[in-house]
Write an enzyme that holds these catalytic residues in place. Structure first.
Site, mmCIF file in Angstrom:
data_model
loop_
_atom_site.group_PDB
_atom_site.id
_atom_site.type_symbol
_atom_site.label_atom_id
_atom_site.label_comp_id
_atom_site.label_asym_id
_atom_site.label_seq_id
_atom_site.Cartn_x
_atom_site.Cartn_y
_atom_site.Cartn_z
ATOM 1 N N HIS A 90 -3.103 -9.871 3.384
ATOM 2 C CA HIS A 90 -4.524 -10.054 3.659
ATOM 3 C C HIS A 90 -4.706 -11.057 4.800
ATOM 4 C CE1 HIS A 90 -5.840 -8.782 -0.672
ATOM 5 N NE2 HIS A 90 -5.680 -7.752 0.130
ATOM 6 N N ARG A 112 -0.813 -1.779 -6.628
ATOM 7 C CA ARG A 112 -1.021 -2.925 -5.739
ATOM 8 C C ARG A 112 -1.954 -3.946 -6.404
ATOM 9 N NH1 ARG A 112 -1.092 -4.732 -0.322
ATOM 10 N NH2 ARG A 112 -3.107 -5.391 0.507
ATOM 11 N N TYR A 148 -9.269 -11.228 -6.819
ATOM 12 C CA TYR A 148 -8.361 -11.052 -7.951
ATOM 13 C C TYR A 148 -8.453 -12.216 -8.925
ATOM 14 C CZ TYR A 148 -6.266 -7.317 -5.217
ATOM 15 O OH TYR A 148 -6.068 -6.171 -4.506
ATOM 16 N N LYS A 190 -2.024 -3.123 8.060
ATOM 17 C CA LYS A 190 -3.099 -2.715 8.970
ATOM 18 C C LYS A 190 -2.898 -3.371 10.326
ATOM 19 C CE LYS A 190 -6.459 -1.911 5.298
ATOM 20 N NZ LYS A 190 -7.772 -2.277 4.729
ATOM 21 N N ARG A 225 0.867 -1.176 0.000
ATOM 22 C CA ARG A 225 0.000 0.000 0.000
ATOM 23 C C ARG A 225 0.907 1.230 0.000
ATOM 24 N NH1 ARG A 225 -1.775 -3.672 3.845
ATOM 25 N NH2 ARG A 225 -3.892 -4.490 3.557
ATOM 26 N N HIS A 275 -4.332 2.577 -5.239
ATOM 27 C CA HIS A 275 -4.145 1.127 -5.149
ATOM 28 C C HIS A 275 -3.855 0.476 -6.499
ATOM 29 C CE1 HIS A 275 -4.545 0.470 -1.018
ATOM 30 N NE2 HIS A 275 -5.622 -0.286 -0.953
#
Length: 305
Positions: free
Chosen positions: A276, A253, A285, A179, A153, A250
């Protein structure tokens, strides 16, 4: 009373769960709206909340019937996640005897395929970023190459410190903090490694000389850590000069993930690289690559149509 309960929960997610400043700020806005909604119904403590009030609020944030702005499905979903977190916390702290929010589900979010661009468009953006005079192109090319090479990110890239980089030949990698400050080590390809090394050797010192000293990898013209907004502006400018439309923070990414899967990478490997928490998030994806496969099949097979 409600505001005190809200603040206790926000302190919990900040200290114990390590949520980012931006996420906590969003939770504060969401829960302040929830508290105002409850107070308008004469409720001043979580112990007095029942399931119908939670369900009514979940509906109201999507329509604006509570007097606030009508939220998109994604924002409304985030709001209900915050509300459910507050009620779980209240149960954990034994303020209440049951969690009345447990059966209230966030609104379904329509699946949107991530925006990815082609490898040739990525190459055009990266080439344009490296063009020009002075040290700024060295920084810009290193930043964008690293983002595309690692799937970082933009906030993770600008958060890097020099010690987070390993550039020894054959062992090139970077430590990314995602995150919740969750860390992951991601390999760095040779193109990005060369760009980053060129910037560190020939460019960073020029930026650093303007500041008071920082360990940040990517610096602005004042010698301070490059902001997320400035990094996004660098990407946007390079995309515009390369003639690539509809680029978001993004984009690189998403392109990183899509290109890996198209090249045959396992979805769980891509999950780890992206950071993730669940493979379900990564699997969106695969929808992109399946669309590509269908297009190629339709165009190539003699009996596809």
């Amino acid at each position: 009373m409600l505001s005190a309960e809200r603040d206790a929960y926000l302190a919990h997610v900040t200290v114990e769960r390590g949520l980012s400043v931006n996420t906590v700020a969003a939770y504060r806005r969401d829960l302040s709206r929830y508290c105002a909604f409850l107070e308008s119904r004469g409720i001043d403590s979580l112990v007095d909340v029942r399931r119908p009030e939670v369900a009514a609020f979940a509906e109201a944030v999507g329509t604006g019937e509570d007097g606030g702005a009508a939220l998109s499905p994604a924002s409304a979903s985030r709001t209900i996640v915050a509300v459910r977190g507050l009620h779980r916390f209240a149960l954990m702290e034994q303020w209440v005897v049951s969690d009345v929010s447990v059966e209230v589900k966030p609104r379904a979010i329509p699946k949107r395929l991530p925006k990815a661009i082609s490898t040739s468009q990525v190459a055009a953006i990266l080439d344009v970023a490296a063009s020009g005079d002075g040290v700024a192109p060295l920084r810009d090319a290193a930043l964008l190459e690293l983002v595309y090479a690692t799937g970082a990110r933009i906030s993770e890239a600008v958060g890097l410190d020099v010690d987070d980089l390993v550039l020894e030949p054959g062992a090139e990698s970077v430590l990314l903090r995602g995150k919740g400050r969750k860390e992951r080590v991601v390999p760095v390809g040779s193109f990005a490694a060369r760009r980053v090394e060129a910037y560190l050797v020939r460019g960073r010192a020029t930026f650093a000389s303007k500041g008071a000293g920082t360990s940040a990898v990517f610096l602005n013209t004042r010698g301070s850590r490059l902001s997320r907004q400035s990094a996004w502006a660098i990407l946007k400018d390079a995309a515009e000069r390369a003639g690539v439309d509809d680029v978001s923070p993004h984009t690189l990414r998403h392109s990183f993930a899509t290109h890996l899967l198209t090249g045959g990478a396992d979805v769980r490997v891509v999950q780890e690289l992206l950071g993730h928490a669940s493979v379900t998030t990564t699997q969106i994806y695969t929808m992109v690559t399946q669309d590509t496969l269908r297009e190629v099949y339709a165009a190539s097979h003699p009996r596809a149509r």
